[in-house]
Scaffold this motif. Sequence first.
Motif, mmCIF file in Angstrom:
data_model
loop_
_atom_site.group_PDB
_atom_site.id
_atom_site.type_symbol
_atom_site.label_atom_id
_atom_site.label_comp_id
_atom_site.label_asym_id
_atom_site.label_seq_id
_atom_site.Cartn_x
_atom_site.Cartn_y
_atom_site.Cartn_z
ATOM 1 N N ALA A 32 0.835 -1.211 0.000
ATOM 2 C CA ALA A 32 0.000 0.000 0.000
ATOM 3 C C ALA A 32 0.868 1.259 0.000
ATOM 4 N N ALA A 33 1.906 1.267 0.814
ATOM 5 C CA ALA A 33 2.804 2.420 0.869
ATOM 6 C C ALA A 33 3.520 2.612 -0.464
ATOM 7 N N ASP A 34 4.015 1.518 -1.050
ATOM 8 C CA ASP A 34 4.684 1.609 -2.350
ATOM 9 C C ASP A 34 3.737 2.127 -3.423
ATOM 10 N N PHE A 35 2.493 1.641 -3.399
ATOM 11 C CA PHE A 35 1.496 2.100 -4.360
ATOM 12 C C PHE A 35 1.252 3.598 -4.193
ATOM 13 N N LEU A 36 1.048 4.061 -2.963
ATOM 14 C CA LEU A 36 0.792 5.484 -2.733
ATOM 15 C C LEU A 36 1.973 6.336 -3.207
ATOM 16 N N ARG A 37 3.174 5.885 -2.929
ATOM 17 C CA ARG A 37 4.359 6.639 -3.364
ATOM 18 C C ARG A 37 4.427 6.698 -4.889
ATOM 19 N N ARG A 38 4.241 5.549 -5.526
ATOM 20 C CA ARG A 38 4.395 5.440 -6.982
ATOM 21 C C ARG A 38 3.232 6.085 -7.735
ATOM 22 N N GLU A 39 2.009 5.734 -7.378
ATOM 23 C CA GLU A 39 0.839 6.125 -8.164
ATOM 24 C C GLU A 39 0.202 7.440 -7.717
ATOM 25 N N GLU A 40 0.293 7.758 -6.444
ATOM 26 C CA GLU A 40 -0.339 8.977 -5.920
ATOM 27 C C GLU A 40 0.688 10.042 -5.560
ATOM 28 N N LYS A 41 1.966 9.734 -5.786
ATOM 29 C CA LYS A 41 3.071 10.660 -5.491
ATOM 30 C C LYS A 41 3.078 11.077 -4.022
ATOM 31 N N GLN A 42 2.677 10.152 -3.154
ATOM 32 C CA GLN A 42 2.661 10.402 -1.719
ATOM 33 C C GLN A 42 4.092 10.452 -1.194
#
Length: 168
Positions: A32-42
Amino acid sequence: MTSLDIQISVEEGPWSSEADLQSLSERVLGAAADFLRREEKQPFPKMPPEVSLVFTDDASIREINAQWRNQDKPTNVLSFPAFPLTPGKMPGPMLGDIILAQETLVREAQALGKPFDEHLSHLLVHGFLHLFGYDHMEENDAERMESLETRILAGLGLSDPYGDGDPV
């Protein structure tokens, strides 16, 4: 891979071992964290932010739900962000707490015809997104949050939790 400092407490209920819960949580929340960083630029802090997971039973979560949300009933998951956060903004060193109720998750997984770990994974992702400021109070916010949940879970090889019916 985005790293998290995941602290686990098994307080009540017949949960799996702490080692098994730690392994599942690291896999799910890491994705989930990797997805947010990659896809949502979190953005994430340099040091791994801490998230606390409390695994408990219906009686305990009912008390917490009554105290903090004025709802005198058990629920599946509660999230308490350490600090208010808007999606896309930098979190602090402590993300917050996610509390899960074993009996409610068992009932829901059975009703949905899903394996327990799959439903638990969904609710870990759901609670994690709340720590980043996502919510489902308004229809457009709910659609955005559900889309994120579905995409994160798909990345883990899990089915769409909303595809076969109403959200839990």
